[in-house]
Structures are given as structure tokens and as C-alpha cells.
Write a protein that holds these residues in place. Structure first.
Motif, mmCIF file in Angstrom:
data_model
loop_
_atom_site.group_PDB
_atom_site.id
_atom_site.type_symbol
_atom_site.label_atom_id
_atom_site.label_comp_id
_atom_site.label_asym_id
_atom_site.label_seq_id
_atom_site.Cartn_x
_atom_site.Cartn_y
_atom_site.Cartn_z
ATOM 1 N N LEU A 203 3.792 -12.879 -2.330
ATOM 2 C CA LEU A 203 4.033 -12.844 -3.776
ATOM 3 C C LEU A 203 3.849 -11.433 -4.316
ATOM 4 N N GLY A 204 2.830 -10.722 -3.807
ATOM 5 C CA GLY A 204 2.633 -9.332 -4.209
ATOM 6 C C GLY A 204 3.837 -8.471 -3.854
ATOM 7 N N ASP A 205 4.406 -8.706 -2.673
ATOM 8 C CA ASP A 205 5.596 -7.959 -2.266
ATOM 9 C C ASP A 205 6.793 -8.279 -3.165
ATOM 10 N N ILE A 206 6.943 -9.546 -3.531
ATOM 11 C CA ILE A 206 8.050 -9.938 -4.406
ATOM 12 C C ILE A 206 7.922 -9.246 -5.761
ATOM 13 N N VAL A 207 6.692 -9.148 -6.272
ATOM 14 C CA VAL A 207 6.464 -8.440 -7.535
ATOM 15 C C VAL A 207 6.842 -6.974 -7.385
ATOM 16 N N PHE A 208 6.447 -6.352 -6.273
ATOM 17 C CA PHE A 208 6.779 -4.948 -6.043
ATOM 18 C C PHE A 208 8.285 -4.729 -5.918
ATOM 19 N N ILE A 209 8.964 -5.639 -5.229
ATOM 20 C CA ILE A 209 10.422 -5.532 -5.083
ATOM 21 C C ILE A 209 11.088 -5.629 -6.449
ATOM 22 N N SER A 210 10.583 -6.521 -7.291
ATOM 23 C CA SER A 210 11.138 -6.668 -8.640
ATOM 24 C C SER A 210 10.924 -5.401 -9.462
ATOM 25 N N ILE A 211 9.726 -4.813 -9.341
ATOM 26 C CA ILE A 211 9.443 -3.560 -10.053
ATOM 27 C C ILE A 211 10.363 -2.451 -9.558
ATOM 28 N N ALA A 212 10.545 -2.379 -8.233
ATOM 29 C CA ALA A 212 11.413 -1.351 -7.655
ATOM 30 C C ALA A 212 12.852 -1.525 -8.134
ATOM 31 N N TYR A 213 13.304 -2.773 -8.223
ATOM 32 C CA TYR A 213 14.689 -3.047 -8.625
ATOM 33 C C TYR A 213 14.915 -2.730 -10.100
ATOM 34 N N TYR A 214 14.104 -3.331 -10.961
ATOM 35 C CA TYR A 214 14.320 -3.148 -12.395
ATOM 36 C C TYR A 214 13.915 -1.749 -12.869
ATOM 37 N N GLY A 215 12.956 -1.141 -12.149
ATOM 38 C CA GLY A 215 12.520 0.193 -12.527
ATOM 39 C C GLY A 215 13.517 1.282 -12.154
ATOM 40 N N SER A 216 14.320 1.021 -11.134
ATOM 41 C CA SER A 216 15.248 2.056 -10.664
ATOM 42 C C SER A 216 16.714 1.708 -10.917
ATOM 43 N N ARG A 217 16.986 0.519 -11.446
ATOM 44 C CA ARG A 217 18.366 0.045 -11.570
ATOM 45 C C ARG A 217 19.246 0.974 -12.400
ATOM 46 N N ASN A 218 18.771 1.379 -13.570
ATOM 47 C CA ASN A 218 19.590 2.224 -14.441
ATOM 48 C C ASN A 218 19.920 3.552 -13.775
ATOM 49 N N LEU A 219 18.922 4.145 -13.115
ATOM 50 C CA LEU A 219 19.149 5.414 -12.430
ATOM 51 C C LEU A 219 20.138 5.241 -11.292
ATOM 52 N N LEU B 226 4.261 -0.286 -2.820
ATOM 53 C CA LEU B 226 5.299 -0.113 -3.840
ATOM 54 C C LEU B 226 6.215 1.052 -3.473
ATOM 55 N N ALA B 227 5.634 2.134 -2.977
ATOM 56 C CA ALA B 227 6.442 3.291 -2.575
ATOM 57 C C ALA B 227 7.407 2.919 -1.455
ATOM 58 N N GLY B 228 6.923 2.094 -0.513
ATOM 59 C CA GLY B 228 7.785 1.668 0.579
ATOM 60 C C GLY B 228 8.958 0.839 0.098
ATOM 61 N N TRP B 229 8.695 -0.139 -0.778
ATOM 62 C CA TRP B 229 9.774 -0.982 -1.307
ATOM 63 C C TRP B 229 10.734 -0.168 -2.177
ATOM 64 N N LEU B 230 10.200 0.800 -2.907
ATOM 65 C CA LEU B 230 11.058 1.651 -3.738
ATOM 66 C C LEU B 230 12.006 2.466 -2.868
ATOM 67 N N GLY B 231 11.467 3.001 -1.755
ATOM 68 C CA GLY B 231 12.315 3.766 -0.840
ATOM 69 C C GLY B 231 13.426 2.913 -0.261
ATOM 70 N N ILE B 232 13.104 1.674 0.107
ATOM 71 C CA ILE B 232 14.122 0.761 0.649
ATOM 72 C C ILE B 232 15.159 0.434 -0.416
#
Length: 225
Positions: free
Chosen positions: A48-64, A130-136
Motif C-alpha cells: 500500500l505504501g508503494d501504491i501511494v508512492f506510485i500515485s505521488i510520482a504519477y500525479y506529481g510529474s504528469r504535467n511536466l 519514492l525516488a525509485g518509483w519517480l525514476g521509473i
């Protein structure tokens, strides 16, 4: 998505599952001391923690990513993130801590909800995850044209690969626990750091070299085989 995309997604999950850290040790320790169900409850919290991080990575970087998805410099950014993460993994001196010296203790008794919360928060406080999921996300998102459905299924398969590997780790916990000496842990994590750095370097190279040149080189290699 192609079959290759599916395979890559599952392998990413397997790789992330074997990143050595507090969660890795606590999962093994919980399995050994409290049994399969307790370890499973702990792992569901981690997932669940990973799913939250993936969501943050997606919505946080989507516009860019939407703005620069066709820009070759994106590969440079994604590669740089992976290289930095790889260097942190490679240089981490905490790799030599033994399993029995894990910094977080499992709560006494099989309180599954508490174990679930332990897994979630132990994973969630690790900013490196979070950094790992953001990189992916930076690497994978544009390759899927930032299509929400494709990204959803890609990371669903990543999580399935991650969870399936964790189940195997739980079942083999006692054997893994005996074999994970400080030296083995140190070598595994440094090896993973090298792989991340190498992959990041290849991503950066892809940003500088035209796609046509890369395809031409791949074709030449296949012809020689």
C-alpha cells in the motif's frame, strides 16, 4: 501494451522487491518469528505504501512529462535520477547490518492490523523508495505516451511482480535469513547500485543519440548473431 512491456513490468517489480533495506529485513524477520500470515499482513502494508508512492510520482510529474514527453532531454533527466539513486544504493554503508540487528522491532503478538500499519509506515518514511518509483515513472510514462490506462496496467503488473516475489521470500525466509551474511548483503546492494547506474547511463545516452542510430545499431548486432 506489447508482451515485452508486460515482461519488463514484472521484472521491475521483482527488482524492486530485492532492494535491500529495512523493509526487506523486517519482512524476513516477521516471517521467521511470527509466521506466514503475519508476514503477509506486514507486506500488504508495504505494498500500500508503494501504491501511494506510485500515485505521488504519477500525479506529481504528469504535467511536466506531458510537456516534454517527446523531448530527448527527458531520457537525460530519467537517466540522471536513476544514476543518483544507484549511487545512493551503492554507497550506503548500512548494508552491512545483520538481520538480527534490524532497527525496527516487530510488535509482540500477531496483531495483523498493527503489522499492516508497521509495513505501511516503515516503507512510507523511506524517501529513497519514492525516488525509485519517480525514476521509473519518468522513464516509463513517456514510453507509454502518458496513457493513464497503459500506465495503470504497467504498474499493476509491477506490483504483482513485487508481491509475488515477496511471497517467495516469506516462504523461504529461514533459508534466506541464514544466507544473508553482512558481506552477502553488502555485495548484493552494491551490485544493484551498479545496475541502476548502468541503466541510467544508457538512458542518458539514448537522449543524446538519435533513435534512428540506436535502431540501426541494434539491427547490426542482430544480423551478426
Amino acid at each position: 501494451m506489447s508482451l515485452l512491456d508486460y515482461k519488463d513490468a514484472f521484472l521491475v517489480g521483482l527488482f524492486m522487491s530485492f532492494m535491500i533495506g529495512p523493509v526487506f529485513f523486517m519482512l524476513l524477520k516477521t516471517s521467521v518469528l511470527k509466521g506466514f500470515r503475519a508476514a503477509l499482513a506486514f507486506d500488504v502494508g508495504v505494498i500500500l505504501g508503494d501504491i501511494v508512492f506510485i500515485s505521488i510520482a504519477y500525479y506529481g510529474s504528469r504535467n511536466l512529462l506531458e510537456k516534454i514527453k517527446d523531448d530527448p532531454r527527458l531520457f537525460f533527466i530519467g537517466g540522471l535520477v536513476l544514476i543518483v539513486y544507484g549511487l545512493i544504493t551503492y554507497l550506503d554503508k548500512n548494508n552491512k547490518k545483520e538481520l538480527d540487528q534490524s532497527e525496527v522491532e516487530v510488535a509482540k503478538g500477531n496483531n495483523y492490523f498493527k503489522l499492516f500499519l508497521n509495513g505501511f509506515f516503515l516503507n512510507f518514511i523511506n524517501i529513497g523508495v519514492l525516488a525509485g518509483w519517480l525514476g521509473i515513472m519518468v522513464v516509463v510514462g513517456p514510453s507509454l505516451n502518458m496513457n493513464p490506462t497503459s500506465i495503470f496496467w504497467y504498474f499493476t503488473l509491477v506490483i504483482i511482480g513485487y508481491f509475488a516475489t515477496d511471497i517467495i521470500k516469506i516462504l523461504l525466509a529461514k533459508q534466506l535469513r541464514n544466507k544473508l551474511t553482512p558481506l552477502v548483503i553488502y555485495r548484493i546492494k552494491r551490485g544493484m547500485g551498479v545496475l541502476l547506474i548502468a541503466f541510467g547511463a544508457l538512458m542518458m545516452l539514448k537522449g543524446f543519440v538519435p533513435k534512428e542510430k540506436i535502431d540501426e545499431l541494434i539491427n547490426k548486432v542482430e544480423i551478426k548473431r
